[in-house]
Write an enzyme that holds these catalytic residues in place. Sequence first.
Site, PDB file in Angstrom:
ATOM      1  N   SER A  18      -3.403 -11.174  -1.881  1.00 32.14           N
ATOM      2  CA  SER A  18      -3.728 -12.140  -2.952  1.00 32.14           C
ATOM      3  C   SER A  18      -2.767 -13.331  -2.923  1.00 32.14           C
ATOM      4  O   SER A  18      -1.916 -13.462  -3.798  1.00 32.14           O
ATOM      5  CB  SER A  18      -3.733 -11.473  -4.329  1.00 32.14           C
ATOM      6  OG  SER A  18      -2.630 -10.633  -4.541  1.00 32.14           O
ATOM      7  N   SER A  48       0.822  -1.213   0.000  1.00 32.38           N
ATOM      8  CA  SER A  48       0.000   0.000   0.000  1.00 32.38           C
ATOM      9  C   SER A  48       0.855   1.261   0.000  1.00 32.38           C
ATOM     10  O   SER A  48       0.519   2.247  -0.668  1.00 32.38           O
ATOM     11  CB  SER A  48      -0.942   0.008   1.207  1.00 32.38           C
ATOM     12  OG  SER A  48      -1.894  -1.028   1.112  1.00 32.38           O
TER      13      SER A  48
END
Length: 200
Positions: free
Chosen positions: A109, A42
């Site tokens: 993921s 992020s």
Amino acid sequence: MSEKVENIVWHHSSVTKSERRDRNKHHSFILWFTGLSASGKSSIANALAQTLFDRGKQVYILDGDNIRHGLNQDLGFKEHDRKENIRRIGEVSKLFIDSGQIVLTAFISPYREDRDSVRKIVEKDEFLEIYVKCSIEECEKRDPKGLYEKARRREIPQFTGISAPYEEPLEPEIVLDTEKFSIEQCVDQLIDALSEKNHI
């Protein structure tokens, strides 16, 4: 075929993806950031988004935590929920590509199959897998949200890297080693790579 599928017909837009790209003066694509929690996904995505925006690019971030506040708030962290989480994000990302924008996705993921399933629904030059590489030991040292500590105490079940698997990308387009390079250096590496590909 179900009635639900039979009676749905794709409606083509009067403005094409190519026309939107021409207007924006850049390619549209996904930068799919994958890596362990606290690896820097992020942080790098946000720094890159700011750099691209300052250069006049149309860019948007889809962040794992933010998406779970809305679109995916009904999903947990069991394997089938994680798979559905990524499937939905892939479809949303595809819409951003069609709109002519650059979409940055910051999600753990953990499964290769799920990341590959997103790659398959877009065109060949529209998906770049970015492996944000960082050891579990370093991620635990950083632990900005205190998640690893909770996972070690078994307060968080199915936590990637501790009680759930993470499958490293086998052939990512770009590897960013956040134990060796700063956020700024990683952004520079990404800008160089995107420029070489004529994506920006």
